[in-house]
Scaffold this motif. Structure first.
Motif, PDB file in Angstrom:
ATOM      1  N   ARG A   4      -0.050  15.924 -20.524  1.00 35.59           N
ATOM      2  CA  ARG A   4       1.031  16.427 -19.680  1.00 35.59           C
ATOM      3  C   ARG A   4       1.742  15.253 -19.042  1.00 35.59           C
ATOM      4  NH1 ARG A   4      -2.225  20.583 -16.026  1.00 35.59           N
ATOM      5  NH2 ARG A   4      -3.738  18.922 -16.246  1.00 35.59           N
ATOM      6  N   LEU A   5       3.061  15.316 -19.014  1.00 37.31           N
ATOM      7  CA  LEU A   5       3.846  14.225 -18.441  1.00 37.31           C
ATOM      8  C   LEU A   5       4.183  14.557 -17.012  1.00 37.31           C
ATOM      9  CD1 LEU A   5       5.172  11.532 -19.116  1.00 37.31           C
ATOM     10  CD2 LEU A   5       7.267  12.764 -19.654  1.00 37.31           C
ATOM     11  N   GLY A   6       3.712  13.744 -16.050  1.00 36.19           N
ATOM     12  CA  GLY A   6       3.946  13.991 -14.637  1.00 36.19           C
ATOM     13  C   GLY A   6       5.168  13.257 -14.133  1.00 36.19           C
ATOM     14  N   LEU A   7       5.380  13.292 -12.812  1.00 34.81           N
ATOM     15  CA  LEU A   7       6.499  12.600 -12.195  1.00 34.81           C
ATOM     16  C   LEU A   7       6.335  11.105 -12.366  1.00 34.81           C
ATOM     17  CD1 LEU A   7       6.915  14.548  -8.859  1.00 34.81           C
ATOM     18  CD2 LEU A   7       8.137  14.872 -10.986  1.00 34.81           C
ATOM     19  N   GLY A   8       7.455  10.420 -12.462  1.00 36.03           N
ATOM     20  CA  GLY A   8       7.418   8.967 -12.554  1.00 36.03           C
ATOM     21  C   GLY A   8       6.954   8.470 -13.904  1.00 36.03           C
ATOM     22  N   PRO A 122      -7.139   3.205 -16.925  1.00 34.83           N
ATOM     23  CA  PRO A 122      -7.100   1.960 -16.125  1.00 34.83           C
ATOM     24  C   PRO A 122      -5.726   1.322 -16.064  1.00 34.83           C
ATOM     25  CG  PRO A 122      -8.190   1.603 -18.241  1.00 34.83           C
ATOM     26  CD  PRO A 122      -7.981   3.070 -18.123  1.00 34.83           C
ATOM     27  N   THR A 123      -4.915   1.482 -17.106  1.00 37.30           N
ATOM     28  CA  THR A 123      -3.588   0.864 -17.094  1.00 37.30           C
ATOM     29  C   THR A 123      -2.717   1.461 -16.000  1.00 37.30           C
ATOM     30  OG1 THR A 123      -3.724   0.476 -19.470  1.00 37.30           O
ATOM     31  CG2 THR A 123      -1.532   0.370 -18.468  1.00 37.30           C
ATOM     32  N   ASP A 124      -2.768   2.797 -15.869  1.00 38.80           N
ATOM     33  CA  ASP A 124      -1.956   3.479 -14.873  1.00 38.80           C
ATOM     34  C   ASP A 124      -2.383   3.137 -13.455  1.00 38.80           C
ATOM     35  OD1 ASP A 124      -0.501   4.815 -16.846  1.00 38.80           O
ATOM     36  OD2 ASP A 124      -2.010   6.397 -16.981  1.00 38.80           O
ATOM     37  N   THR A 125      -3.693   2.991 -13.235  1.00 34.17           N
ATOM     38  CA  THR A 125      -4.204   2.849 -11.875  1.00 34.17           C
ATOM     39  C   THR A 125      -4.306   1.408 -11.396  1.00 34.17           C
ATOM     40  OG1 THR A 125      -6.487   2.879 -12.716  1.00 34.17           O
ATOM     41  CG2 THR A 125      -5.513   4.984 -12.088  1.00 34.17           C
ATOM     42  N   SER A 126      -4.381   0.443 -12.302  1.00 29.25           N
ATOM     43  CA  SER A 126      -4.543  -0.951 -11.878  1.00 29.25           C
ATOM     44  C   SER A 126      -3.209  -1.655 -11.674  1.00 29.25           C
ATOM     45  CB  SER A 126      -5.383  -1.726 -12.900  1.00 29.25           C
ATOM     46  OG  SER A 126      -4.753  -1.713 -14.172  1.00 29.25           O
ATOM     47  N   ALA A 127      -2.195  -1.294 -12.452  1.00 30.45           N
ATOM     48  CA  ALA A 127      -0.899  -1.967 -12.330  1.00 30.45           C
ATOM     49  C   ALA A 127      -0.256  -1.681 -10.975  1.00 30.45           C
ATOM     50  CB  ALA A 127       0.018  -1.529 -13.464  1.00 30.45           C
ATOM     51  N   ASP A 128      -0.228  -0.430 -10.576  1.00 32.29           N
ATOM     52  CA  ASP A 128       0.362  -0.044  -9.284  1.00 32.29           C
ATOM     53  C   ASP A 128      -0.382   1.193  -8.789  1.00 32.29           C
ATOM     54  OD1 ASP A 128       1.891   0.538  -7.089  1.00 32.29           O
ATOM     55  OD2 ASP A 128       3.822   0.315  -8.108  1.00 32.29           O
ATOM     56  N   PRO A 129      -1.556   1.012  -8.164  1.00 33.38           N
ATOM     57  CA  PRO A 129      -2.362   2.168  -7.762  1.00 33.38           C
ATOM     58  C   PRO A 129      -1.673   3.082  -6.757  1.00 33.38           C
ATOM     59  CG  PRO A 129      -3.242   0.128  -6.815  1.00 33.38           C
ATOM     60  CD  PRO A 129      -2.211  -0.266  -7.820  1.00 33.38           C
ATOM     61  N   GLU A 130      -0.875   2.506  -5.835  1.00 36.70           N
ATOM     62  CA  GLU A 130      -0.163   3.343  -4.867  1.00 36.70           C
ATOM     63  C   GLU A 130       0.792   4.298  -5.575  1.00 36.70           C
ATOM     64  OE1 GLU A 130      -0.664   0.096  -4.378  1.00 36.70           O
ATOM     65  OE2 GLU A 130      -2.070   0.316  -2.702  1.00 36.70           O
ATOM     66  N   LYS A 131       1.506   3.778  -6.575  1.00 34.07           N
ATOM     67  CA  LYS A 131       2.442   4.627  -7.308  1.00 34.07           C
ATOM     68  C   LYS A 131       1.686   5.649  -8.162  1.00 34.07           C
ATOM     69  CE  LYS A 131       6.674   4.502 -10.024  1.00 34.07           C
ATOM     70  NZ  LYS A 131       6.313   5.614 -10.913  1.00 34.07           N
ATOM     71  N   ALA A 132       0.524   5.260  -8.691  1.00 30.63           N
ATOM     72  CA  ALA A 132      -0.262   6.201  -9.487  1.00 30.63           C
ATOM     73  C   ALA A 132      -0.699   7.392  -8.639  1.00 30.63           C
ATOM     74  CB  ALA A 132      -1.479   5.498 -10.082  1.00 30.63           C
ATOM     75  N   VAL A 137      -0.078  13.063  -7.101  1.00 31.26           N
ATOM     76  CA  VAL A 137      -0.007  14.074  -6.050  1.00 31.26           C
ATOM     77  C   VAL A 137       1.341  14.793  -6.102  1.00 31.26           C
ATOM     78  CG1 VAL A 137      -0.102  14.489  -3.562  1.00 31.26           C
ATOM     79  CG2 VAL A 137      -1.655  12.835  -4.594  1.00 31.26           C
ATOM     80  N   SER A 138       2.414  14.051  -6.379  1.00 32.53           N
ATOM     81  CA  SER A 138       3.735  14.681  -6.495  1.00 32.53           C
ATOM     82  C   SER A 138       3.785  15.632  -7.681  1.00 32.53           C
ATOM     83  CB  SER A 138       4.818  13.610  -6.639  1.00 32.53           C
ATOM     84  OG  SER A 138       4.880  12.777  -5.494  1.00 32.53           O
ATOM     85  N   SER A 139       3.051  15.310  -8.756  1.00 33.39           N
ATOM     86  CA  SER A 139       3.069  16.164  -9.947  1.00 33.39           C
ATOM     87  C   SER A 139       2.475  17.539  -9.678  1.00 33.39           C
ATOM     88  CB  SER A 139       2.301  15.494 -11.091  1.00 33.39           C
ATOM     89  OG  SER A 139       0.895  15.560 -10.878  1.00 33.39           O
ATOM     90  N   LEU A 140       1.701  17.687  -8.597  1.00 33.65           N
ATOM     91  CA  LEU A 140       1.122  18.992  -8.272  1.00 33.65           C
ATOM     92  C   LEU A 140       2.201  20.015  -7.941  1.00 33.65           C
ATOM     93  CD1 LEU A 140      -1.926  17.911  -6.039  1.00 33.65           C
ATOM     94  CD2 LEU A 140      -1.902  18.437  -8.486  1.00 33.65           C
ATOM     95  N   SER A 141       3.409  19.537  -7.589  1.00 32.41           N
ATOM     96  CA  SER A 141       4.493  20.458  -7.239  1.00 32.41           C
ATOM     97  C   SER A 141       5.316  20.869  -8.448  1.00 32.41           C
ATOM     98  CB  SER A 141       5.411  19.814  -6.190  1.00 32.41           C
ATOM     99  OG  SER A 141       6.101  18.702  -6.731  1.00 32.41           O
ATOM    100  N   THR A 142       4.969  20.384  -9.647  1.00 31.35           N
ATOM    101  CA  THR A 142       5.727  20.738 -10.842  1.00 31.35           C
ATOM    102  C   THR A 142       5.248  22.067 -11.409  1.00 31.35           C
ATOM    103  OG1 THR A 142       4.200  19.534 -12.291  1.00 31.35           O
ATOM    104  CG2 THR A 142       6.073  18.309 -11.393  1.00 31.35           C
ATOM    105  N   PHE A 161      -9.992   5.694  -7.434  1.00 29.69           N
ATOM    106  CA  PHE A 161      -9.653   4.292  -7.654  1.00 29.69           C
ATOM    107  C   PHE A 161      -9.004   3.763  -6.383  1.00 29.69           C
ATOM    108  CE2 PHE A 161      -6.282   6.965  -9.392  1.00 29.69           C
ATOM    109  CZ  PHE A 161      -5.155   6.502  -8.743  1.00 29.69           C
ATOM    110  N   PRO A 162      -9.126   2.474  -6.110  1.00 28.37           N
ATOM    111  CA  PRO A 162      -8.688   1.933  -4.812  1.00 28.37           C
ATOM    112  C   PRO A 162      -7.183   1.726  -4.727  1.00 28.37           C
ATOM    113  CG  PRO A 162      -9.619   0.197  -6.173  1.00 28.37           C
ATOM    114  CD  PRO A 162      -9.817   1.469  -6.938  1.00 28.37           C
ATOM    115  N   THR A 163      -6.675   1.873  -3.494  1.00 22.57           N
ATOM    116  CA  THR A 163      -5.301   1.521  -3.152  1.00 22.57           C
ATOM    117  C   THR A 163      -5.368   0.527  -1.984  1.00 22.57           C
ATOM    118  OG1 THR A 163      -5.104   3.360  -1.589  1.00 22.57           O
ATOM    119  CG2 THR A 163      -4.448   3.789  -3.874  1.00 22.57           C
TER     120      THR A 163
END
Length: 520
Positions: A4-8, A122-132, A137-142, A161-163
């Motif tokens: 599933r493709l989420g926001l961002g 790991p690619t999604d969460t390590s590059a920019d964990p805050e954005k991940a 969380v934003s995708s929950l509204s889709t 995963f850490p932010t």
């Protein structure tokens, strides 16, 4: 199976569900919550949230200080939240019965359906964990992440995963028909314990006298023993209360009937905004700074937050529009007011332990008031707080929220839920934004063995393209924005406006305090 493709652009792979054995018998002496045939009517407000234009959800994110202990979360949820009467029930409507109203019916809770650990990679969460975290969380509204109404309407999402702020993030999504924001926050906190005393429930801040002044809680009482002057003052305050209430109710009715409304601005959402997904962003600010302004201005924390919000929205508005600095406009916010005494944490803990209501009032019991925000450019930053204090004190001298709750209840009983939904839709469509402010524990709390570092609640599903939620916890205050990204593509710049506005107001308050000390 397709992702599933989420926001961002983040891909949300099929969630990994925690397996849990629900077939184990309850310990001796305990009573299970699953009892066939147990029913309870859905409240009018809960029925409103079943309507297509008001399918509202609350999303509360928690930052935790350590990697999530999944077995502890599983055991904790099973022993607390999953035993709450609303969290182990579904809404059932007998379509064969003419005029039937939905009921809460107990069902067996399968935590495989409710505790979700998405595999983001790991690619999604390590590059920019805050954005991940923000994207997920934003995708929950889709629409693709809509809840299944054949199950209890809540989910717990674990992002392990850490932010920059936390070692992991947990997001709880709850359908608004399960309860109002105050009740749900109290329930969540009742599931926690104090970090410095694992056996003790946390304490919510008690509302000070100044915060509870006004007819939202009691009518003004005549003085027991006083002269003619005191009695005259009491009579005048009572007449002022009646006058303010009449004015506010007339304005509310005109707004709900779409006879008056806010002009279209860069802050006001377009028609159909309730069906579009939301971007959830947040910012951590200093509660000590807010309290310093409060003390310097002799007002309340809520007054300061309204003033900071007015200042930040003014900065954003004039930057986006490029309009002249001398212009001043007014936008209005729909402010939800809880009219039911907040359930005690001990009572809520006992409710979850027994799986019974135990006489605790639950559900949605709230009224609305319309709070004006003045957008302007002031040379003195404290002017935003002064104007906010004047507006909030005026609103405390009114029974608008009580009347709107009572009138909505009467409309439902006389004309039905569709008529009430139409009026509520008019009220949201003709105002600009939503605003709330909730106070959390002053000490650190632990949720299912996981220390909490921040609490960030928000909501979606209503007509406003911008929703502001303030949440205090320990020595911080979390600002959470829910925005329609098509209307607010620069949500992080809007957060910067709040940060800068608080900084300027805090600095001006310090200078004001220094002048006062020098003068004394």
């Amino acid at each position: 199976m397709m992702d599933r493709l989420g926001l961002g652009g983040i891909r949300l792979r099929k969630p990994v569900l925690l397996s849990i054995d629900n077939t184990a018998p309850a310990p001796a002496g305990e009573e299970t919550v699953e009892k066939a045939g147990e029913e309870e009517p859905v409240s009018p407000a809960g029925r409103l949230f079943r309507e297509p234009h008001f399918s509202c959800y609350v999303v509360c994110s928690f930052g935790v200080a350590e990697p999530v202990d999944l077995p502890a979360v599983r055991a904790g949820i099973e022993a607390t939240l999953a035993r709450h009467p609303r969290f182990c029930s579904i809404q059932v409507l007998d379509e064969l019965e003419k005029g039937a109203k939905p009921k809460w019916v107990r069902t067996k809770v399968n935590l495989d359906d409710h505790i979700i650990v998405p595999d983001l990679g790991p690619t999604d969460t390590s590059a920019d964990p805050e954005k991940a975290v923000e994207d997920y969380v934003s995708s929950l509204s889709t629409a693709s992440m809509a809840m299944d109404h054949s199950r209890p309407l809540w989910e717990l999402h674990v992002l392990d995963f850490p932010t920059a702020e936390a070692a992991a993030t947990v997001a709880l999504r709850v359908h608004h028909s399960l309860g109002d924001g105050v009740s749900l926050l109290s329930l969540l906190i009742a599931c926690t314990r104090r970090a410095d005393d694992p056996g003790a429930l946390p304490a919510l801040p008690s509302a000070g006298r100044r915060a509870r002044d006004g007819p939202l809680y009691a009518l003004p009482r005549p003085p027991l023993a006083a002269g003619a002057l005191a009695l005259a003052a009491w009579a005048f305050s009572y007449l002022l209360l009646v006058w303010h209430t009449v004015v506010d109710v007339v304005c509310f009715a005109l707004t709900a009937a779409s006879l008056t409304g806010d002009a279209r601005t860069v802050l006001k959402g377009e028609e159909g905004a309730e069906f579009r997904p939301r971007r959830f962003v947040n910012r951590t600010l200093s509660l000590d700074d807010v309290k310093a302004v409060k003390n310097a201005m002799g007002c309340t924390v809520n007054d300061v937050l309204v003033g900071v919000s007015s200042a930040a929205l003014s900065r954003y508005y004039f930057r986006r529009t490029g309009e002249s600095e001398g212009k001043s406009i007014k936008v209005r916010t729909a402010l939800m007011v809880n009219l039911r005494p907040t359930p005690g944490l001990h009572e809520l803990a006992k409710m979850m332990e027994s799986g019974k209501n135990n006489g605790v009032k639950w559900g949605n019991q709230f009224g609305y008031m319309i709070l004006p925000f003045h957008l302007a450019k002031h040379d003195d930053p404290l002017e935003y707080v002064r104007k906010a204090t004047k507006v909030t004190r005026r609103k405390k001298s009114s029974m608008e929220a009580i009347f709107t709750y009572w009138s909505a209840d009467m409309v439902v009983k006389i004309f039905g839920i569709k008529a009430a939904a139409s009026l509520c839709y008019g009220m949201f469509s003709n105002t600009t934004l939503s605003f709330s402010n909730l106070a959390g524990p002053r000490e650190q709390i632990v949720f299912c063995g996981n220390p909490i570092v921040y609490i960030s609640p928000t909501s979606y599903g209503h007509q406003h393209a911008l929703t502001l939620h303030w949440q205090s916890y320990m020595n911080i205050v979390k600002l959470a924005l829910a925005v329609d990204e098509t209307q607010f593509p620069d949500a992080h710049e809007l957060l910067d406006d709040f940060t800068e506005s608080l900084r300027l107001i805090r600095y001006a308050a310090s200078r004001e305090a220094e002048k006062t000390q020098d003068g004394s």
